[in-house]
Design a protein around this motif. Structure first.
Motif, PDB file in Angstrom:
ATOM      1  N   THR A 608       0.851  -1.183   0.000  1.00 53.38           N
ATOM      2  CA  THR A 608       0.000   0.000   0.000  1.00 53.38           C
ATOM      3  C   THR A 608       0.895   1.243   0.000  1.00 53.38           C
ATOM      4  OG1 THR A 608       0.007   0.165   2.384  1.00 53.38           O
ATOM      5  CG2 THR A 608      -1.721  -1.204   1.394  1.00 53.38           C
ATOM      6  N   ALA A 609       0.276   2.405  -0.216  1.00 44.09           N
ATOM      7  CA  ALA A 609       1.049   3.652  -0.244  1.00 44.09           C
ATOM      8  C   ALA A 609       1.792   3.854   1.086  1.00 44.09           C
ATOM      9  CB  ALA A 609       0.132   4.836  -0.536  1.00 44.09           C
ATOM     10  N   ASP A 610       1.166   3.510   2.189  1.00 36.54           N
ATOM     11  CA  ASP A 610       1.828   3.687   3.489  1.00 36.54           C
ATOM     12  C   ASP A 610       2.990   2.702   3.647  1.00 36.54           C
ATOM     13  OD1 ASP A 610       0.059   5.714   4.124  1.00 36.54           O
ATOM     14  OD2 ASP A 610      -1.398   4.322   5.006  1.00 36.54           O
ATOM     15  N   GLU A 611       2.764   1.449   3.220  1.00 36.37           N
ATOM     16  CA  GLU A 611       3.845   0.451   3.308  1.00 36.37           C
ATOM     17  C   GLU A 611       5.037   0.825   2.427  1.00 36.37           C
ATOM     18  OE1 GLU A 611       0.842  -3.309   4.276  1.00 36.37           O
ATOM     19  OE2 GLU A 611       1.568  -3.007   2.230  1.00 36.37           O
ATOM     20  N   VAL A 612       4.730   1.451   1.284  1.00 39.85           N
ATOM     21  CA  VAL A 612       5.801   1.887   0.382  1.00 39.85           C
ATOM     22  C   VAL A 612       6.751   2.838   1.115  1.00 39.85           C
ATOM     23  CG1 VAL A 612       6.231   3.435  -1.585  1.00 39.85           C
ATOM     24  CG2 VAL A 612       4.638   1.513  -1.824  1.00 39.85           C
ATOM     25  N   LEU A 613       6.183   3.775   1.868  1.00 40.73           N
ATOM     26  CA  LEU A 613       7.018   4.748   2.583  1.00 40.73           C
ATOM     27  C   LEU A 613       7.906   4.049   3.616  1.00 40.73           C
ATOM     28  CD1 LEU A 613       4.517   7.727   3.052  1.00 40.73           C
ATOM     29  CD2 LEU A 613       6.294   7.401   1.306  1.00 40.73           C
ATOM     30  N   GLU A 614       7.318   3.104   4.325  1.00 40.76           N
ATOM     31  CA  GLU A 614       8.096   2.361   5.331  1.00 40.76           C
ATOM     32  C   GLU A 614       9.216   1.569   4.685  1.00 40.76           C
ATOM     33  OE1 GLU A 614       5.919  -0.292   7.953  1.00 40.76           O
ATOM     34  OE2 GLU A 614       4.316   1.228   8.000  1.00 40.76           O
ATOM     35  N   ARG A 615       8.870   0.843   3.622  1.00 38.98           N
ATOM     36  CA  ARG A 615       9.851  -0.025   2.981  1.00 38.98           C
ATOM     37  C   ARG A 615      11.016   0.773   2.414  1.00 38.98           C
ATOM     38  NH1 ARG A 615       9.505  -5.328   1.024  1.00 38.98           N
ATOM     39  NH2 ARG A 615       7.845  -5.365   2.579  1.00 38.98           N
ATOM     40  N   ARG A 616      10.677   1.911   1.847  1.00 38.86           N
ATOM     41  CA  ARG A 616      11.729   2.718   1.237  1.00 38.86           C
ATOM     42  C   ARG A 616      12.743   3.188   2.280  1.00 38.86           C
ATOM     43  NH1 ARG A 616       8.693   6.681  -1.850  1.00 38.86           N
ATOM     44  NH2 ARG A 616       8.469   5.338  -3.663  1.00 38.86           N
ATOM     45  N   ALA A 617      12.268   3.334   3.496  1.00 36.73           N
ATOM     46  CA  ALA A 617      13.160   3.794   4.565  1.00 36.73           C
ATOM     47  C   ALA A 617      14.158   2.709   4.959  1.00 36.73           C
ATOM     48  CB  ALA A 617      12.326   4.220   5.773  1.00 36.73           C
ATOM     49  N   MET A 618      13.864   1.468   4.576  1.00 41.40           N
ATOM     50  CA  MET A 618      14.777   0.352   4.867  1.00 41.40           C
ATOM     51  C   MET A 618      15.945   0.436   3.885  1.00 41.40           C
ATOM     52  SD  MET A 618      13.178  -3.405   5.093  1.00 41.40           S
ATOM     53  CE  MET A 618      11.660  -3.229   5.961  1.00 41.40           C
ATOM     54  N   PRO A 619      17.181   0.543   4.359  1.00 36.12           N
ATOM     55  CA  PRO A 619      18.277   0.844   3.434  1.00 36.12           C
ATOM     56  C   PRO A 619      18.523  -0.232   2.372  1.00 36.12           C
ATOM     57  CG  PRO A 619      19.074   0.580   5.711  1.00 36.12           C
ATOM     58  CD  PRO A 619      17.598   0.504   5.766  1.00 36.12           C
ATOM     59  N   ASP A 620      18.341  -1.514   2.708  1.00 34.92           N
ATOM     60  CA  ASP A 620      18.692  -2.546   1.724  1.00 34.92           C
ATOM     61  C   ASP A 620      17.459  -3.305   1.246  1.00 34.92           C
ATOM     62  OD1 ASP A 620      18.165  -3.508   4.180  1.00 34.92           O
ATOM     63  OD2 ASP A 620      19.766  -5.016   4.207  1.00 34.92           O
ATOM     64  N   HIS A 621      16.353  -2.576   1.052  1.00 40.15           N
ATOM     65  CA  HIS A 621      15.097  -3.264   0.712  1.00 40.15           C
ATOM     66  C   HIS A 621      15.211  -4.107  -0.543  1.00 40.15           C
ATOM     67  CE1 HIS A 621      14.169  -0.072  -2.256  1.00 40.15           C
ATOM     68  NE2 HIS A 621      14.626   0.778  -1.347  1.00 40.15           N
ATOM     69  N   ALA A 622      15.932  -3.585  -1.566  1.00 36.29           N
ATOM     70  CA  ALA A 622      15.995  -4.326  -2.825  1.00 36.29           C
ATOM     71  C   ALA A 622      16.825  -5.597  -2.661  1.00 36.29           C
ATOM     72  CB  ALA A 622      16.580  -3.443  -3.918  1.00 36.29           C
ATOM     73  N   ALA A 623      17.982  -5.471  -2.011  1.00 35.60           N
ATOM     74  CA  ALA A 623      18.854  -6.639  -1.828  1.00 35.60           C
ATOM     75  C   ALA A 623      18.121  -7.745  -1.079  1.00 35.60           C
ATOM     76  CB  ALA A 623      20.117  -6.223  -1.076  1.00 35.60           C
ATOM     77  N   ARG A 624      17.370  -7.358  -0.060  1.00 37.85           N
ATOM     78  CA  ARG A 624      16.619  -8.367   0.701  1.00 37.85           C
ATOM     79  C   ARG A 624      15.579  -9.053  -0.157  1.00 37.85           C
ATOM     80  NH1 ARG A 624      15.006  -6.467   6.723  1.00 37.85           N
ATOM     81  NH2 ARG A 624      16.632  -4.893   6.989  1.00 37.85           N
ATOM     82  N   ALA A 625      14.851  -8.253  -0.952  1.00 38.71           N
ATOM     83  CA  ALA A 625      13.796  -8.840  -1.789  1.00 38.71           C
ATOM     84  C   ALA A 625      14.408  -9.824  -2.782  1.00 38.71           C
ATOM     85  CB  ALA A 625      13.040  -7.731  -2.521  1.00 38.71           C
ATOM     86  N   ILE A 626      15.570  -9.475  -3.319  1.00 40.04           N
ATOM     87  CA  ILE A 626      16.204 -10.359  -4.308  1.00 40.04           C
ATOM     88  C   ILE A 626      16.711 -11.630  -3.627  1.00 40.04           C
ATOM     89  CG2 ILE A 626      18.115 -10.553  -5.960  1.00 40.04           C
ATOM     90  CD1 ILE A 626      17.776  -7.416  -6.309  1.00 40.04           C
TER      91      ILE A 626
END
Ligand code: 26Q
Length: 726
Positions: A608-626
């Motif tokens: 959701t739009a709110d979750e997007v803001l939280e996730r973006r604040a996580m520094p390595d969000h992309a690396a974790r998802a991959i």
């Protein structure tokens, strides 16, 4: 500033209800109507959603018999034509005006002189502005016919002409080339539509365009008012002026100037009258798309307006000393806040977008003026997007519930009781299949693309932008291709993924996405193992006419923007109305579409739009998802190892690095859930009875998205207007 009309002949025939008669006449004359309709150039005086919305609204206002004028620019060149060379976008000029425009009436008597530059003499608090450059704005009128042809409104487009064709002094001195300069300078103003739809360009010529058409339109509005009324204090009760984004936001200062300097109202009274007339629609919250103009440029081109903006800014600051809502910041005029303070209503274009306006970009202004922001969710005209584009479905609807839906689209809900009638859903499925067969035939003829009309037609059509995430869609296609190779004998549903859309010429990342999709298509379509199950096509030169071909044949509508970024979307409404199921995020009007067609008939995924803001604040969000999704890792690897760019393996490293690094739009983080939702789509499509029922629910539930409903909302909440009774 934009009207994306598309072709008008079929629209006029439909709205005059002459389709059958025209067909019989052309048959008698031995002319085929289809090709005749397609001879008309597709008028593309707009970039995308905002311009098409304006076109739908004009048709709807004519249908509702609201006396209204659309005001804009008669660009000599509309949005560029797109072709592909080796998979890369190539732009060429859109020369729609090189044939005559049969719809336009030139109005030689309707012209105004528009000034730029020069100096200002202050006279008390008012002033006399003496521009040092002037051009003539000359009107061209196009009638926009409403449903049943009972009313037609005018689209009035201004073209720029020189005040004098030759600089006579230079001409007489024998300097013939220089003598033609005034003409060239003037004509440059309406030469071409700026093709960026999200990045503000800050170009002088763009500001000139904005002032040019806004000033001409306001003079026209005052001229009309003064023909029949004398007290300009009543202007707000007689004229509502809707600003389509900030592109005409200079209207605020210009109207104040006309009232204060030229008609001698006090400054405060001028502001009050102007605000009573003006309202502002916001179409984006993307920071890079919010218009700002350097104060120096503004002062040089529009010196009096800059003074008035300073005064408005000072007045606002004096009234709210503790608040930070400057109309100017960092040496730039901020057009969003300027439009906000000069408007009595400001609206968002979907429920979610309106909430985000209040919470983010306009939070401070919303606290000062809590009643000013309202929501008017976008809508689309059912005459073009169902009646004309999808005659088979229109006939089926007509046979089932009559033709009342054309003027009251919410009556489509009356289809629901028929879902259990013997035959209705079969007929609905037959319509969709016939539309897909037509599309398959045209794809073969026009593009040499051969598809199986029984396959799922999966469509993503819109401008190319990182936030719209065409790259998420193509990554999923790559992962699916790999999955088919892993298990070539598994049971599957055949799919054709169709993309179309233009990238702004200066937007390198978007252009890379286009090239990637074309490169992926070339490899996948040539693969004998996977091509029975998966095909990919990127169709060139997306425009209104191509949309009209694709939408009636869509099974699946891709609405996959990062939540919080797509203000509304309107293609999402067109596809749902035509019986496509949506795979989408909770963004823009998707939220409202899902509420109305039913959550069980909509494939939801993503944050959701709110979750997007939280996730973006996580520094390595992309690396974790991959790390958490081997499928994603493997698909990304193909962008790094040259699978789709054999001679040039580094070609897509930039896209891969972006997705695995900063990934501002959270492609990696949403990938797994997107994959899950797509497999759910496959399962649903494998059950034709379930699918057709869900598709029919989409049609029946989409009535609320009529532009007529949207316009009634503006009349009630913004314009305080009522239709004319004839
Ligand atoms: C601004 C400054 C300089 C040059 C160009 C521009 C410019 C031009 C066009 C900025 C934005 C646009 C167009 C924006 C647009 O189409 N927005 C879309 O509007 C639709 C109608 O409300 C929404 O449905 C879409 O969500 C939104 O993206």
């Amino acid at each position: 500033m934009e009207f994306l009309l598309g072709r008008l002949l079929e629209d006029a025939i439909t709205n005059l209800r002459l389709t059958e008669r025209v067909q019989s006449v052309t048959r008698e004359l031995g002319i085929e109507l289809g090709p005749l309709l397609h001879d008309e150039p597709d008028s593309a005086l707009g970039n995308g959603g905002l311009g098409r919305l304006a076109a739908c609204f004009l048709e709807s206002m004519s249908t509702l018999k609201i006396p209204a004028h659309g005001y804009g620019i008669r660009y000599e060149y509309g949005l560029f034509r797109q072709s592909f060379v080796d998979g890369r976008q190539v732009e060429s000029p859109e020369t729609w005006l090189q044939t005559v425009d049969p719809w336009a009436f030139e109005r030689p008597e309707l012209k105004f002189e528009i000034g730029f530059g020069g100096k200002v003499e202050e006279i008390g608090t008012a002033a006399r502005w003496t521009p040092d450059e002037a051009v003539i704005a000359q009107a061209h009128d196009t009638p926009i016919v409403g449903w049943r042809g009972r009313w037609a409104n005018t689209l009035r487009l201004w073209s720029a002409r020189p005040t004098e064709i030759f600089d006579l002094a230079r001409f007489n001195a024998g300097d013939f080339a220089a003598a033609a300069e005034p003409e060239a300078l003037a004509r440059a103003i309406t030469r071409v539509l700026y093709p960026d739809d999200t990045t503000e360009s800050g170009k002088e010529l763009r500001l000139k365009q904005e002032y040019f058409f806004t000033a001409a339109s306001l003079r026209d509005i005052l001229r009309r008012f003064e023909r029949t009324h004398d007290d300009l204090r009543k202007l707000p009760t007689k004229a509502a002026i809707q600003l389509n984004d900030t592109h005409p936001a200079i209207a605020g200062p210009e109207l104040v100037r006309l009232l204060h300097d030229e008609r001698h109202f006090s400054f405060d009274e001028a502001v009050e009258i102007a605000r009573g007339c003006l309202a502002y629609t916001n179409h984006t919250l993307l920071p890079e798309a919010l218009e700002r103009w350097p104060e120096d440029l503004m002062r040089r081109l529009l010196p009096r307006h800059m003074q008035l903006i300073e005064r408005l800014d000072a007045a606002h600051e004096a009234k709210h000393p503790s608040r930070q809502v400057a109309l100017r910041a960092h040496g730039e005029v901020q057009m969003g806040p300027l439009a906000f303070v000069m408007a009595h209503r400001v609206n968002g274009v979907s429920k979610l977008h309106t909430r985000l306006m209040k919470d983010t970009v306009f939070a401070e202004l919303n606290r000062l003026y809590p009643d000013r922001i309202v929501n008017e969710t976008n809508g689309i005209t059912p005459r073009r997007w169902l009646m004309s584009a999808n005659p088979r479905l229109s006939s089926l609807i007509g046979e089932t519930i009559g033709n009342g839906w054309l003027a009251n689209l919410e009556r489509l809900a009356e289809l629901e009781p028929h879902f259990d009638d013997a035959g209705f859903l079969d007929a609905y499925a037959a319509v969709k299949h016939a539309n897909k067969r037509d599309l398959a035939g045209w794809l073969a003829r026009a593009h040499g693309v051969h598809i199986d009309p029984a396959a799922m037609i999966d469509i993503q059509i819109k401008r190319i932008h990182e936030y719209k995430r065409q790259h998420l869609n193509i990554l999923e296609a790559i992962a699916l291709w790999q999955d088919i190779h892993d298990a070539p004998n598994a049971e599957r549903v055949p799919r054709v993924k169709i993309f179309a859309g233009k990238a702004a010429p200066g937007y390198a990342f978007a252009k890379q996405i286009i090239r990637l999709i074309n490169d992926v298509a070339a490899v996948i379509n040539a693969d004998p193992v996977t091509s029975p199950w998966l095909q990919v096509a990127f169709l060139p030169n997306y425009n209104v006419s191509l949309a009209e071909r694709l939408i009636p044949a869509a099974d699946l509508s891709e609405q996959i923007s990062t939540a919080g970024k797509e203000a509304s979307g309107t293609g999402n409404m067109k596809m749902a109305l035509n019986g496509a199921l949506t795979i989408g995020t909770l963004d823009g009007a998707n939220v409202e579409i899902r509420e109305r067609v039913g959550a069980e008939n909509f494939f939801l995924f993503g944050m959701t739009a709110d979750e997007v803001l939280e996730r973006r604040a996580m520094p390595d969000h992309a690396a974790r998802a991959i790390a958490d999704d081997p499928r994603l890792a493997r698909a990304l690897e193909t962008l790094r190892n040259g699978t789709f760019s054999a001679p040039d393996p580094g070609r897509y490293r930039g896209i891969a690095d972006n997705i695995s690094g900063p990934d501002y739009f959270l492609v990696a983080s949403d990938f797994s859930d997107f994959w899950r939702a797509q497999r759910e789509v496959d399962r649903a499509f494998a059950d034709p009875a379930r699918w057709v029922r869900a598709a029919a629910h989409n049609t029946a539930g989409s009535g609320w998205f009529s532009a007529d409903r949207a316009i009634r909302g503006y009349m009630r909440d913004v314009w305080d207007a009522a239709p004319v009774e004839l």
